[in-house]
Design a protein around this motif. Structure first.
Motif, short mmCIF file in Angstrom:
data_model
loop_
_atom_site.label_atom_id
_atom_site.label_comp_id
_atom_site.label_asym_id
_atom_site.label_seq_id
_atom_site.Cartn_x
_atom_site.Cartn_y
_atom_site.Cartn_z
N LYS A 1 25.95 19.13 -6.94
CA LYS A 1 27.02 19.63 -8.04
C LYS A 1 26.58 19.18 -9.40
O LYS A 1 25.90 17.90 -9.51
N PHE A 2 26.63 20.14 -10.37
CA PHE A 2 26.22 19.87 -11.81
C PHE A 2 27.25 20.44 -12.57
O PHE A 2 28.22 21.34 -12.49
N ILE B 1 24.21 24.62 -2.37
CA ILE B 1 24.18 24.20 -1.10
C ILE B 1 22.80 24.55 -0.58
O ILE B 1 22.43 25.76 -0.77
N PHE B 2 21.93 23.63 -0.16
CA PHE B 2 20.57 23.91 0.30
C PHE B 2 20.20 22.89 1.36
O PHE B 2 20.66 21.73 1.52
N GLU B 3 19.12 23.28 2.16
CA GLU B 3 18.41 22.57 2.98
C GLU B 3 17.20 21.76 2.28
O GLU B 3 16.39 22.70 1.64
N GLU B 4 16.99 20.63 2.55
CA GLU B 4 15.73 19.78 2.00
C GLU B 4 15.30 18.73 2.94
O GLU B 4 16.14 18.02 3.59
N THR B 5 14.13 18.73 3.37
CA THR B 5 13.69 17.86 4.36
C THR B 5 12.79 16.74 3.79
O THR B 5 12.46 15.63 4.06
N ASP B 6 12.35 17.12 2.26
CA ASP B 6 11.48 15.96 1.60
C ASP B 6 12.54 15.61 0.42
O ASP B 6 12.22 15.95 -0.60
N GLU C 1 25.37 15.15 -9.11
CA GLU C 1 25.69 14.52 -8.14
C GLU C 1 25.04 15.36 -6.72
O GLU C 1 25.14 16.52 -6.70
N ILE C 2 24.44 14.65 -5.97
CA ILE C 2 23.82 15.02 -4.77
C ILE C 2 24.41 14.24 -3.46
O ILE C 2 24.10 13.06 -3.48
N GLN C 3 24.72 15.07 -2.30
CA GLN C 3 25.20 14.41 -1.41
C GLN C 3 24.92 15.22 0.00
O GLN C 3 24.82 16.54 -0.31
#
Length: 92
Positions: free
Chosen positions: A6-7, A53-58, A78-80
């Protein structure tokens, strides 16, 4: 892991970026960089706001995702982690 970024953009910087043509490209670059599953834009407390909304593994990629928004738009970020309802049902 699915994340929600969220920005919010300060009004003055957002107005300047809209006038000089950098607002749209900065947001578009974010959406493309993270291969967004969804992206929503609205106002919050009179400021431009977005939720991506996104997928991230790293997690080491977080600076490369955040820094362009900080630099180009003075954004607050903010990232959660978030769950879909299917994820929640599996967890329960």
């Amino acid at each position: 892991m699915r994340l929600m970024l969220k920005f919010t953009i300060p009004v003055e910087k957002g107005n300047q970026a809209e006038k000089d043509g950098t607002l749209g490209p900065a947001i578009d670059a974010l959406v493309k960089q993270v291969n967004a599953e969804a992206a929503y834009f609205a106002l919050e407390n009179g400021k431009r706001m977005g939720i991506v909304i996104f997928e991230e593994t790293d997690q080491a990629r977080m600076p490369s995702i955040n820094e362009p928004l900080f630099a180009a738009l003075n954004a607050s970020i903010e990232i959660q982690p978030v769950l879909t309802s299917a994820d929640l049902q599996r967890a329960l």
